[in-house]
Design an enzyme around this catalytic site. Sequence first.
Site, PDB file in Angstrom:
ATOM      1  CG  ASP A   8      -1.782   1.053   1.611  1.00 42.24           C
ATOM      2  OD1 ASP A   8      -2.408   1.896   0.621  1.00 42.24           O
ATOM      3  OD2 ASP A   8      -1.278   1.792   2.722  1.00 42.24           O
ATOM      4  CG  ASP A  10      -1.900   7.906   0.344  1.00 41.55           C
ATOM      5  OD1 ASP A  10      -1.311   8.666   0.672  1.00 41.55           O
ATOM      6  OD2 ASP A  10      -2.514   7.310  -0.833  1.00 41.55           O
ATOM      7  CB  SER A  41      -2.235   3.498  -4.280  1.00 41.72           C
ATOM      8  OG  SER A  41      -2.822   4.655  -3.623  1.00 41.72           O
ATOM      9  CG  ASN A  42      -7.953   1.146  -2.591  1.00 38.67           C
ATOM     10  OD1 ASN A  42      -7.653   0.329  -3.312  1.00 38.67           O
ATOM     11  ND2 ASN A  42      -8.503   0.638  -1.498  1.00 38.67           N
ATOM     12  CE  LYS A 183      -5.034  -0.868  -1.315  1.00 40.38           C
ATOM     13  NZ  LYS A 183      -3.786  -0.311  -0.767  1.00 40.38           N
ATOM     14  CG  ASP A 208      -2.449   2.901   6.155  1.00 39.00           C
ATOM     15  OD1 ASP A 208      -2.598   2.344   5.060  1.00 39.00           O
ATOM     16  OD2 ASP A 208      -2.528   3.619   6.712  1.00 39.00           O
TER      17      ASP A 208
END
EC number: 3.1.3.-
Length: 257
Positions: A8, A10, A41-42, A183, A208
């Site tokens: 991931d 961020d 990354s979302n 995700k 995270d």
Amino acid sequence: MMRGYVFDLDGTIYLGEKAIEGAADTLHVLKQRGDKVIFLSNNPLYSRYDLQKKLAAFGIDAKFDEIYNSNYILSLYLKQKLEVDDKVWVLGEWPLFQELQNHSISITHNPMDADYVVISWDRDFTYVKLHQAFRAWEIGAEFIATNPDRTCPSDTGPLPDCGAIIGAIEGATGEAIQNIAGKPSSIAVNVIQQALDLPQASCYMVGDRLETDIAMANFHRWNSILVLTGVTSEELAYSHTIKPDYVLNSVEELLSI
Ligand SMILES: [Mg+2]
């Protein structure tokens, strides 16, 4: 035995404009020893090219085809689903429009002409846009959203993300939006599993957020690694119903497992 690591961004590799300490060194070691690395990354506010540049500025050398985001996964998926004349109306920011265009997806500016409504994080979200999305739904357009995250971590605190906008639309229609590309969706899992091309037991997801990063890894039987540098506190990490396989203070500790 080769391993595959899905990172991931961020809250895991960086927070806003600040890199997480040790992230670049850790990634360097993984690549040196021949493991596969993917960034997932979302966050829909950046293009894959922007992400590559941002990682490079932090000393992380990522190849373009190692970088996946929710805009890209949504576009790959939608391209397969659309019939020839289908059009999409988009509630989102410029990088999303750009990614859809890269996949030759027809975008309409008239919501009454839409077969699909693409919902995303939009920092210019207004009542007018909410009403337009609602009108498109009333005449039968299907919703698809980029990512379910309620907030996005930043160096100035969490920011309302796509999940907040999904909530506004669900509040109007009374129906849950099921189709979400990022995700923890099976749409995202399938794309990444194919890219990794490794047995699930050799795949590691590092992130995270419990409801996205860790939920996806657990459901798909990848190893799940939670880092405490983003949205999840240590207390929540050990009390939540979604249980990571490992909890690390930061990605800096990754090489110890
Ligand atoms: Mg994150």
